[in-house]
Motif scaffolding. Structure first.
Motif, PDB file in Angstrom:
ATOM      1  N   VAL A 101     -14.540   3.334 -92.495  1.00 48.01           N
ATOM      2  CA  VAL A 101     -13.285   3.908 -92.983  1.00 48.01           C
ATOM      3  C   VAL A 101     -12.781   3.091 -94.164  1.00 48.01           C
ATOM      4  O   VAL A 101     -12.724   1.855 -94.111  1.00 48.01           O
ATOM      5  N   ALA A 151      -7.431  12.563 -94.115  1.00 38.63           N
ATOM      6  CA  ALA A 151      -8.695  11.891 -94.399  1.00 38.63           C
ATOM      7  C   ALA A 151      -9.715  12.862 -94.968  1.00 38.63           C
ATOM      8  O   ALA A 151      -9.644  14.076 -94.728  1.00 38.63           O
ATOM      9  N   ILE A 153     -14.202  12.942 -95.990  1.00 38.01           N
ATOM     10  CA  ILE A 153     -15.476  12.270 -95.727  1.00 38.01           C
ATOM     11  C   ILE A 153     -16.451  12.500 -96.879  1.00 38.01           C
ATOM     12  O   ILE A 153     -16.489  13.591 -97.458  1.00 38.01           O
ATOM     13  N   ILE A 165     -15.353   7.480 -94.613  1.00 37.71           N
ATOM     14  CA  ILE A 165     -14.176   8.311 -94.345  1.00 37.71           C
ATOM     15  C   ILE A 165     -12.994   7.660 -95.059  1.00 37.71           C
ATOM     16  O   ILE A 165     -12.665   6.503 -94.793  1.00 37.71           O
ATOM     17  N   HIS A 166     -12.390   8.397 -95.966  1.00 33.68           N
ATOM     18  CA  HIS A 166     -11.305   7.883 -96.798  1.00 33.68           C
ATOM     19  C   HIS A 166      -9.976   8.371 -96.237  1.00 33.68           C
ATOM     20  O   HIS A 166      -9.776   9.586 -96.068  1.00 33.68           O
ATOM     21  N   THR A 167      -9.075   7.449 -95.966  1.00 32.46           N
ATOM     22  CA  THR A 167      -7.763   7.849 -95.466  1.00 32.46           C
ATOM     23  C   THR A 167      -6.669   7.124 -96.237  1.00 32.46           C
ATOM     24  O   THR A 167      -6.856   5.980 -96.670  1.00 32.46           O
ATOM     25  N   CYS A 187      -3.474   8.624 -89.501  1.00 34.57           N
ATOM     26  CA  CYS A 187      -4.683   8.198 -90.212  1.00 34.57           C
ATOM     27  C   CYS A 187      -5.843   8.026 -89.240  1.00 34.57           C
ATOM     28  O   CYS A 187      -6.963   8.506 -89.487  1.00 34.57           O
ATOM     29  N   TYR A 188      -5.586   7.335 -88.148  1.00 36.78           N
ATOM     30  CA  TYR A 188      -6.656   7.080 -87.175  1.00 36.78           C
ATOM     31  C   TYR A 188      -7.128   8.371 -86.520  1.00 36.78           C
ATOM     32  O   TYR A 188      -8.337   8.587 -86.344  1.00 36.78           O
ATOM     33  N   CYS A 191      -9.271  10.424 -89.040  1.00 34.05           N
ATOM     34  CA  CYS A 191     -10.609   9.854 -89.199  1.00 34.05           C
ATOM     35  C   CYS A 191     -11.492  10.172 -87.998  1.00 34.05           C
ATOM     36  O   CYS A 191     -12.671  10.531 -88.150  1.00 34.05           O
ATOM     37  N   PHE A 205     -13.374   1.035 -88.350  1.00 33.41           N
ATOM     38  CA  PHE A 205     -12.075   1.085 -89.029  1.00 33.41           C
ATOM     39  C   PHE A 205     -11.754  -0.249 -89.685  1.00 33.41           C
ATOM     40  O   PHE A 205     -11.897  -1.307 -89.067  1.00 33.41           O
TER      41      PHE A 205
END
Length: 261
Positions: A101, A151, A153, A165-167, A187-188, A191, A205
């Motif tokens: 992440v 998020a 990907i 995975i970009h958040t 965010c979590y 993802c 993460f």
């Protein structure tokens, strides 16, 4: 080509793209060459590169990552009461797992500050120029800045991880509010949703929002662990078998260890 020859070739190619940087003399030492190359990569706009450039870049980045030492997530041991939760301290760009992440900004294009020590910069550097272009295509199709708590990907390209995975985490400017906490939890979940949708088994993460976004580390870790545990409990039949909390500093390691033990 050896590593230094590849760096020299790439530096010259990037200087040819942007003639205003041709005045920068290529250093004679390895570290100086890498810092210059990294700087030029960091400021490069999201544009296609020639296949020759990509081949030489990819060989260099994979060689540098291999020298740092790739860590297979399968060799890690779980921590504490939940057998799906892991804690690992180190450079996330050497971790071989299904997805890592990235704590991104709302442009989703990576950090453009040369050699900045944020995780966004490091991930984009070691992944290669393909990652910024892939993110640019996502944003072009989307047509608006990425919202906080969501998020996206992409492939991992030259990283040991298969995906990134970009958040976008919340920015805390002043007092910590319930809205900040809710967005970080989102965010979590976002993802993990992407990991499950792509049938991924392992996801690592970083400490989202705790750097330049100034979210307090202790509270961020509490939210991270609570959100992940709740998600796994409510989604027992999805593909996710391993969630790794990646930390870099000793204080973050202690915080997570005490929460997980």
């Amino acid at each position: 080509m050896n590593a230094e020859e590849r760096m020299t070739w790439l530096i010259r190619a990037l200087q040819d793209e942007t003639p205003e940087y041709k005045a920068y003399k290529i250093p004679s030492d390895f570290d100086g060459q890498w810092n210059l190359l990294r700087s030029l990569l960091n400021i490069r706009p999201p544009e296609p590169a020639s296949q020759e450039f990509l081949n030489i870049q990819d060989e260099l980045l994979k060689e540098l990552t291999a020298k740092k030492g790739i860590v297979n997530c399968r060799d890690l041991k779980s921590v504490g009461r939940n057998q799906k939760l892991y804690l690992w301290q180190g450079d996330i760009t050497v971790l071989k797992c299904d997805a890592i992440v990235n704590a991104a900004n709302n442009q989703l294009l990576g950090c453009f500050i040369p050699c900045h020590n944020c995780i966004d910069n490091i991930i984009h550097t070691m992944s290669g120029v393909q990652l910024r272009l892939a993110c640019h295509e996502i944003m072009r199709r989307q047509g608006y800045l990425e919202r906080t708590g969501t998020a996206k990907i992409t492939p991992g390209y030259n990283l040991p991880a298969q995906y990134v995975i970009h958040t976008v985490g919340p920015i805390v400017d002043g007092m910590l509010l319930k809205q900040h906490k809710d967005l970080l939890s989102s965010c979590y979940r976002a993802c993990l949703d992407l990991a499950a949708e792509n049938n991924l088994k392992s996801v690592a993460f970083c400490c989202i929002s705790t750097g330049v976004f100034r979210f307090p580390k202790q509270k961020a870790a509490e939210i991270a662990v609570e959100t992940v545990e709740k998600y796994l409990a409510e989604n027992k039949n999805n593909s996710i078998q391993q969630v790794i909390f990646n930390v870099f500093s000793d204080d973050n390691f202690d915080i997570y260890y005490n929460l997980l033990k």
